[in-house]
Motif scaffolding. Sequence first.
Motif, PDB file in Angstrom:
ATOM      1  N   GLY A 152      -3.212  21.760  -9.798  1.00 32.02           N
ATOM      2  CA  GLY A 152      -2.367  20.650  -9.355  1.00 32.02           C
ATOM      3  C   GLY A 152      -2.368  20.441  -7.849  1.00 32.02           C
ATOM      4  N   PRO A 153      -2.286  21.510  -7.033  1.00 34.52           N
ATOM      5  CA  PRO A 153      -2.327  21.294  -5.581  1.00 34.52           C
ATOM      6  C   PRO A 153      -3.600  20.593  -5.102  1.00 34.52           C
ATOM      7  N   THR A 154      -4.756  20.908  -5.752  1.00 34.88           N
ATOM      8  CA  THR A 154      -6.000  20.230  -5.381  1.00 34.88           C
ATOM      9  C   THR A 154      -5.924  18.739  -5.680  1.00 34.88           C
ATOM     10  N   MET A 155      -5.362  18.402  -6.824  1.00 27.10           N
ATOM     11  CA  MET A 155      -5.201  16.993  -7.187  1.00 27.10           C
ATOM     12  C   MET A 155      -4.266  16.298  -6.211  1.00 27.10           C
ATOM     13  N   MET A 156      -3.157  16.941  -5.858  1.00 28.06           N
ATOM     14  CA  MET A 156      -2.218  16.357  -4.911  1.00 28.06           C
ATOM     15  C   MET A 156      -2.861  16.175  -3.538  1.00 28.06           C
TER      16      MET A 156
ATOM     17  N   ASN B  58       0.822  -1.206   0.000  1.00 27.45           N
ATOM     18  CA  ASN B  58       0.000   0.000   0.000  1.00 27.45           C
ATOM     19  C   ASN B  58       0.857   1.257   0.000  1.00 27.45           C
ATOM     20  N   GLY B  59       1.982   1.217   0.708  1.00 26.90           N
ATOM     21  CA  GLY B  59       2.886   2.357   0.671  1.00 26.90           C
ATOM     22  C   GLY B  59       3.448   2.588  -0.718  1.00 26.90           C
ATOM     23  N   ALA B  60       3.802   1.506  -1.424  1.00 25.62           N
ATOM     24  CA  ALA B  60       4.294   1.645  -2.800  1.00 25.62           C
ATOM     25  C   ALA B  60       3.201   2.181  -3.717  1.00 25.62           C
ATOM     26  N   ARG B  61       1.958   1.748  -3.484  1.00 25.41           N
ATOM     27  CA  ARG B  61       0.856   2.277  -4.288  1.00 25.41           C
ATOM     28  C   ARG B  61       0.686   3.780  -4.067  1.00 25.41           C
ATOM     29  N   GLY B  62       0.700   4.192  -2.795  1.00 27.02           N
ATOM     30  CA  GLY B  62       0.561   5.617  -2.517  1.00 27.02           C
ATOM     31  C   GLY B  62       1.694   6.430  -3.094  1.00 27.02           C
ATOM     32  N   ALA B  63       2.920   5.903  -3.004  1.00 29.45           N
ATOM     33  CA  ALA B  63       4.069   6.618  -3.565  1.00 29.45           C
ATOM     34  C   ALA B  63       3.961   6.721  -5.081  1.00 29.45           C
ATOM     35  N   THR B  64       3.500   5.651  -5.734  1.00 29.69           N
ATOM     36  CA  THR B  64       3.344   5.678  -7.197  1.00 29.69           C
ATOM     37  C   THR B  64       2.297   6.696  -7.610  1.00 29.69           C
ATOM     38  N   THR B  65       1.166   6.714  -6.899  1.00 32.40           N
ATOM     39  CA  THR B  65       0.113   7.664  -7.227  1.00 32.40           C
ATOM     40  C   THR B  65       0.584   9.099  -7.034  1.00 32.40           C
ATOM     41  N   THR B  66       1.273   9.350  -5.945  1.00 36.24           N
ATOM     42  CA  THR B  66       1.779  10.700  -5.687  1.00 36.24           C
ATOM     43  C   THR B  66       2.788  11.124  -6.737  1.00 36.24           C
ATOM     44  N   MET B  67       3.649  10.193  -7.156  1.00 33.89           N
ATOM     45  CA  MET B  67       4.647  10.522  -8.178  1.00 33.89           C
ATOM     46  C   MET B  67       3.983  10.851  -9.508  1.00 33.89           C
ATOM     47  N   LEU B  68       2.952  10.089  -9.897  1.00 28.50           N
ATOM     48  CA  LEU B  68       2.274  10.357 -11.164  1.00 28.50           C
ATOM     49  C   LEU B  68       1.576  11.717 -11.149  1.00 28.50           C
ATOM     50  N   THR B  69       0.874  12.011 -10.066  1.00 29.31           N
ATOM     51  CA  THR B  69       0.182  13.301 -10.006  1.00 29.31           C
ATOM     52  C   THR B  69       1.170  14.459  -9.922  1.00 29.31           C
ATOM     53  N   ALA B  70       2.271  14.299  -9.204  1.00 29.16           N
ATOM     54  CA  ALA B  70       3.277  15.361  -9.143  1.00 29.16           C
ATOM     55  C   ALA B  70       3.906  15.584 -10.516  1.00 29.16           C
ATOM     56  N   LEU B  71       4.094  14.495 -11.274  1.00 25.11           N
ATOM     57  CA  LEU B  71       4.651  14.628 -12.620  1.00 25.11           C
ATOM     58  C   LEU B  71       3.700  15.396 -13.535  1.00 25.11           C
TER      59      LEU B  71
ATOM     60  N   TRP C 244       1.448  17.590 -12.621  1.00 23.83           N
ATOM     61  CA  TRP C 244       1.474  18.976 -12.168  1.00 23.83           C
ATOM     62  C   TRP C 244       2.734  19.689 -12.666  1.00 23.83           C
ATOM     63  N   TYR C 245       3.862  19.012 -12.582  1.00 22.92           N
ATOM     64  CA  TYR C 245       5.137  19.631 -12.979  1.00 22.92           C
ATOM     65  C   TYR C 245       5.193  19.879 -14.483  1.00 22.92           C
ATOM     66  N   VAL C 246       4.719  18.921 -15.268  1.00 23.37           N
ATOM     67  CA  VAL C 246       4.826  19.055 -16.732  1.00 23.37           C
ATOM     68  C   VAL C 246       3.826  20.065 -17.268  1.00 23.37           C
TER      69      VAL C 246
END
Length: 496
Positions: free
Chosen positions: A183-187, A160-173, A175-177
Amino acid sequence: HDSRAAMLARIGRLSDAVEYAATDNYDISVRQREIRAGLARLSGIVASYHPHTVTASNTVEDRAVHGEIVSMLQYLMDLTANSPLESIWTRGCARISQTRAIMIAQARDSHSPQSLLFLDDIQDLLGQIETALQDLSRRGSAGRRLRLQPYLEWPTALRNGARGATTTMLTALIWYVLHWTAGPTMMLYVVAAASLLSTLPSASRAAGLMASGTALGVPAGLLCHIYLLPQIDGYPLLWLTLCIMLLPGVWLQFHPKVGIGAFGYCVFSTIMLQINNPIHYYNDISLMNGWLALLLGCGMLVLSFRVILPPNHRLDAARLVSSLTRSLRRLALSGRRQGKEWLVWENLQLQKVLRLAMRLSFFARPAAMHQYIDAALATLSLGRLIERVRMIATSPDVTPAQRGAIYDALDAFSELAHNPLLTANALRRAAGVLCPPDAITQRPAAQVEAMACLEQAARIIHDIPGFLDQRGPLQWGEDYPAAHRPPLAAVRPEAG
């Protein structure tokens, strides 16, 4: 099976209720450990009923034993019906002691090994009932010194921690691109939802419900902005509008199947409204931007929890079975008695069994699921027998040679996960050393009781070798032929 599962669930809910009540009630707060220990003992009593225990034969003596047990239980039910436990527990314990004395006398006169094993089980259950009654009724019982531990399922937590980290990384990417203003609301949504889902036993199933409930907040917010918010001219109307909007989610939270989805609706739909002071009319650009951020966050949540790292309930069930076997092995090879900490071990294993039942419900057929759950509960009985025989080994009535045979039999548990039948044969040999079947009435009570424990343990292992073996059918993937063998049958040495 259904009534046993319902009883265990009711005891579990009652234990949770005691924990909540302890925050407001002083009497419960000072006796919380004892009450929870008593409830844990009741769970162990319920869990001890499975088809791998020895049942009474259809003889006059065994029918009389059954009648005595029924009479004792009826007496306890009548005694506790209209009186507080604090005032009647001494009479209840006296009645249980009377029944135990009858069982001991019956066991000494028994010439049948099966009747002896049955009576030995009954005596142990009577001791559990008496201790549970003491824990539930008075202060200063053995339960006060116990600290029950929750079972921490680390593989699932790490996934579950890996899932949360993956989801956060995708949404941060994203937002960044895209340099997206929402983006902050999505995060915010992704981090909060992933954290909430990680605390649930089945996060992958709950992810779809959480995302669906959050997505339903979009049309609800649209209707609210079009029809309700323009009519507001003060705080009372705003409060009433929010109550109307949240009412469906609050009502559905009481439904166990969709509760997590309703929770997502209630928590995140208020964010979607974007209410300001003073209230502005419908702003399509701002609202659509925020709604799209949350909908994209829902997609990322489902993608991570159910596609990128999908659930593997069979693997989770296999890990729980292996954990039960390892716990048995450690208990037998620990070299010391668990003493008053025994209940902690049993309660921990029962939590594993309840998790196993949940995992099996996703992929196993009902018949196979019942066999696996019965075998898992049999491991709890096996652990209790190990603890009892280790205690009996310290009795002065047990000779040094017999004590050595007991410890050699316990050492055979080192092969439990590789060759369960080898362990069962070692237990039977030790039982023969302690008390041959034709010398039951001539041997001391401690030797006979130790023989009964070893013989019962051997029978249980002989009934469920495929469950205990590390090459059992549950330990293989669904695509392997070995996964479709009978659930509890012994694994041949050449199987792999």
